[in-house]
Design an enzyme around this catalytic site. Structure first.
Site, mmCIF file in Angstrom:
data_model
loop_
_atom_site.group_PDB
_atom_site.id
_atom_site.type_symbol
_atom_site.label_atom_id
_atom_site.label_comp_id
_atom_site.label_asym_id
_atom_site.label_seq_id
_atom_site.Cartn_x
_atom_site.Cartn_y
_atom_site.Cartn_z
ATOM 1 N N SER A 138 0.868 -1.177 0.000
ATOM 2 C CA SER A 138 0.000 0.000 0.000
ATOM 3 C C SER A 138 0.901 1.222 0.000
ATOM 4 O O SER A 138 1.650 1.438 0.953
ATOM 5 C CB SER A 138 -0.882 -0.028 1.260
ATOM 6 O OG SER A 138 -1.595 1.176 1.380
ATOM 7 N N LYS A 164 -1.134 -1.247 -4.453
ATOM 8 C CA LYS A 164 -2.276 -0.388 -4.102
ATOM 9 C C LYS A 164 -1.777 1.030 -3.949
ATOM 10 O O LYS A 164 -0.784 1.260 -3.260
ATOM 11 C CB LYS A 164 -2.899 -0.911 -2.809
ATOM 12 C CG LYS A 164 -3.745 0.075 -2.024
ATOM 13 C CD LYS A 164 -4.567 -0.663 -0.955
ATOM 14 C CE LYS A 164 -4.669 0.125 0.336
ATOM 15 N NZ LYS A 164 -5.412 -0.623 1.389
ATOM 16 N N LYS A 166 -2.772 4.998 -2.919
ATOM 17 C CA LYS A 166 -3.743 5.861 -2.249
ATOM 18 C C LYS A 166 -4.062 7.023 -3.178
ATOM 19 O O LYS A 166 -3.159 7.589 -3.815
ATOM 20 C CB LYS A 166 -3.145 6.379 -0.938
ATOM 21 C CG LYS A 166 -2.883 5.290 0.082
ATOM 22 C CD LYS A 166 -4.180 4.774 0.680
ATOM 23 C CE LYS A 166 -3.901 3.818 1.835
ATOM 24 N NZ LYS A 166 -5.149 3.372 2.487
ATOM 25 N N ASP A 192 -7.017 3.061 -3.399
ATOM 26 C CA ASP A 192 -7.747 3.188 -2.132
ATOM 27 C C ASP A 192 -7.979 4.665 -1.867
ATOM 28 O O ASP A 192 -7.027 5.451 -1.755
ATOM 29 C CB ASP A 192 -6.927 2.557 -0.992
ATOM 30 C CG ASP A 192 -7.685 2.524 0.333
ATOM 31 O OD1 ASP A 192 -8.830 3.025 0.409
ATOM 32 O OD2 ASP A 192 -7.119 1.987 1.311
ATOM 33 N N GLU A 217 -11.043 0.876 -3.600
ATOM 34 C CA GLU A 217 -11.369 0.641 -2.194
ATOM 35 C C GLU A 217 -11.975 1.890 -1.574
ATOM 36 O O GLU A 217 -11.423 2.984 -1.698
ATOM 37 C CB GLU A 217 -10.072 0.233 -1.478
ATOM 38 C CG GLU A 217 -10.238 -0.227 -0.045
ATOM 39 C CD GLU A 217 -8.894 -0.661 0.567
ATOM 40 O OE1 GLU A 217 -7.945 -0.974 -0.177
ATOM 41 O OE2 GLU A 217 -8.809 -0.677 1.809
ATOM 42 N N ASP A 242 -13.825 -1.232 2.866
ATOM 43 C CA ASP A 242 -12.904 -1.362 4.001
ATOM 44 C C ASP A 242 -13.616 -0.758 5.225
ATOM 45 O O ASP A 242 -14.295 -1.480 5.978
ATOM 46 C CB ASP A 242 -11.598 -0.623 3.645
ATOM 47 C CG ASP A 242 -10.596 -0.522 4.791
ATOM 48 O OD1 ASP A 242 -10.911 -0.932 5.916
ATOM 49 O OD2 ASP A 242 -9.475 -0.009 4.592
ATOM 50 N N LYS A 266 -10.095 -6.580 8.022
ATOM 51 C CA LYS A 266 -9.072 -6.295 9.032
ATOM 52 C C LYS A 266 -9.662 -6.752 10.354
ATOM 53 O O LYS A 266 -10.676 -6.194 10.791
ATOM 54 C CB LYS A 266 -8.791 -4.790 9.102
ATOM 55 C CG LYS A 266 -8.213 -4.183 7.834
ATOM 56 C CD LYS A 266 -8.081 -2.674 7.952
ATOM 57 C CE LYS A 266 -7.517 -2.079 6.670
ATOM 58 N NZ LYS A 266 -7.550 -0.604 6.662
ATOM 59 N N GLY A 294 -4.200 -3.995 6.194
ATOM 60 C CA GLY A 294 -3.240 -3.693 7.259
ATOM 61 C C GLY A 294 -3.507 -2.322 7.840
ATOM 62 O O GLY A 294 -4.254 -1.523 7.257
HETATM 63 O O1 OSB Z 1 -7.140 2.117 4.299
HETATM 64 O O2 OSB Z 1 -6.117 0.278 4.255
HETATM 65 C C1 OSB Z 1 -6.199 1.430 4.670
HETATM 66 C C2 OSB Z 1 -3.135 2.282 6.793
HETATM 67 C C3 OSB Z 1 -3.720 2.995 7.812
HETATM 68 C C4 OSB Z 1 -5.075 3.229 7.776
HETATM 69 C C5 OSB Z 1 -5.850 2.738 6.724
HETATM 70 C C6 OSB Z 1 -5.268 1.986 5.709
HETATM 71 C C7 OSB Z 1 -3.877 1.785 5.738
HETATM 72 C C8 OSB Z 1 -3.144 1.093 4.687
HETATM 73 C C9 OSB Z 1 -1.787 0.524 5.057
HETATM 74 O O3 OSB Z 1 -3.516 1.019 3.548
HETATM 75 C C10 OSB Z 1 -1.711 -0.943 4.900
HETATM 76 C C11 OSB Z 1 -0.466 -1.500 5.549
HETATM 77 O O4 OSB Z 1 -0.486 -1.833 6.758
HETATM 78 O O5 OSB Z 1 0.553 -1.631 4.844
HETATM 79 MG MG MG Z 2 -8.388 1.015 2.992
#
Ligand code: OSB
Ligand code: MG
Length: 375
Positions: A138, A164, A166, A192, A217, A242, A266, A294
């Site tokens: 991510s 992924k 953001k 995401d 996402e 999510d 999660k 995560g």
């Molecule tokens: O939206 O998945 C998410 C990290 C913090 C809060 C929300 C998200 C995330 C990540 C990181 O996408 C995923 C990771 O732990 O590598």
């Molecule tokens: Mg997410």
């Protein structure tokens, strides 16, 4: 029989190797709430609460979870005799509204204790069937699209099987295009949005279809299902939820309404491993692919995620990056590693599968509190 006699709450501070930016905020230092459980027979297990510093991804925070665990959830389980770890979820859910992350931190600790006491790996106790799990990365929001594309390329070279990225308004089409152009048609790419859009942005979200994303996402509000259903009718790219999936019930509503086609599970967000398994089973029966998300966990939280991701319907790569992606030094031995093909091994040793580096944890500790208060 599992009977916990004390839980020690501990806040540690860990500095991320790079700040991680999502549409709702940026984090460079993680405050992490750890729990240390002591069973009547002397067995010890650790768990991690996934709440963040502030209520930007989800309503709970380190501080709110601390209070909820100390005041309500911890006292409810201490001294209680549980037949199995699967019995803890319903007990901590009864007449405690919300607070999924706080509940999960307590519930998950019981699974590690149970695995340790029964001398089986956590993954086996959960019903896991894989001995390694595929990791995706991510990547946070970058200053420009070239930087993002370069990072994505490096991630592929490291072995990650899915990228992924953001996104947020104005850092979306150009960013995703740059990554698709750099990685080529075959690469597994997804985006995401962490709730950065509304239905007014439907044209932009539809324009993403061109890039053949595996999924988008959580484009809309963190607690929405209805508008996601409206959006899913307008775009062919599968929506993955999510933030909106906080329980099995929400997953069932997603399915009934057509709010999405994929679920990011999660355990820390849905109240724990029992609920995560129920969502997994429901999704499997309804042909909904799931993957394990995560929350920038330390190596302790990561162990629970990896164990969960070994279940059969976790068919898509999870956000299961190895320790060095986040930390100069993780708080567990062995640190989490990823092989050249992008797989993380599921521990085959009894219990959680990692040893906590208690000396390092002590150095990183900001505050502690014990329930019941130290005798
Ligand atoms: O939206 O998945 C998410 C990290 C913090 C809060 C929300 C998200 C995330 C990540 C990181 O996408 C995923 C990771 O732990 O590598
Ligand atoms: Mg997410």
């Amino acid at each position: 029989m599992i009977c916990v006699t004390s839980i020690k709450l501990r806040e540690i501070s860990m500095i991320l190797r790079e700040p991680f930016e999502i549409s709702s905020g940026v984090e460079s230092e993680r405050r992490i709430l750890l729990l240390e459980f002591r069973e009547a027979d002397g067995t010890v297990a650790w768990s991690e609460c996934v709440a963040g510093n502030g209520p930007h991804y989800f309503p709970e925070t380190v501080d709110s979870a601390w209070i909820a665990i100390h005041k309500w959830i911890g006292p409810r389980v201490i001294g209680h005799e549980f037949e199995s770890a699967a019995d803890v979820g319903p007990v901590v859910e009864q007449d405690i509204r919300g607070n999924q992350m706080a509940r999960a931190a307590v519930e998950m600790g019981f699974w590690a204790l149970a695995a340790e006491m029964q001398n089986v790996p956590l993954a086996k106790l959960l019903g896991g069937t894989r001995d390694k799990v595929a990791a995706g990365i991510s990547i946070g929001i970058q200053p420009d699209s070239d930087t993002l594309a370069t990072q994505a390329q490096h991630a592929i070279e490291e072995g990650y099987s899915r990228i992924k990225v953001k996104i947020k308004p104005d850092k979306d089409l150009q960013y995703v295009r740059a990554v698709r152009n750099k990685l080529g048609d075959e690469a597994l790419i997804m985006a995401d949005a962490n709730s950065a859009y509304t239905l007014d942005d439907t044209d932009t979200l539809r324009a993403l279809d061109e890039f053949n994303l595996m999924m988008i996402e959580q484009p809309l509000a963190w607690d929405d299902l209805l508008r996601h259903a409206d959006l899913q009718k307008e775009i062919p790219t599968p929506i993955c939820l999510d933030e909106s999936i906080t329980s099995l019930t929400r997953a069932q509503e997603m399915q009934e309404l057509g709010s999405g086609k994929i679920i990011n599970i999660k355990p820390g967000r849905v109240g724990g491993l029992r609920e995560a398994k129920l969502i997994h089973d429901f999704a499997e029966q309804n042909d909904i692919p799931v993957w394990c998300g995560g929350m920038l966990e330390s190596g302790i939280g990561r162990a629970y995620n990896v164990a969960l991701a070994s279940l059969p319907n976790f068919t898509l790569p999870g956000d299961l990056s190895p320790s060095h992606r986040y930390w100069d030094r993780d708080i567990v031995h062995q640190e989490w590693m990823m092989d050249r093909e992008g797989y993380v091994e599921v521990p085959q040793t009894a219990g959680l599968g990692v040893d906590v580096d208690t000396e390092l944890v002590e150095q990183l500790t900001v505050r502690t509190e014990q329930i019941p208060s130290a005798e």
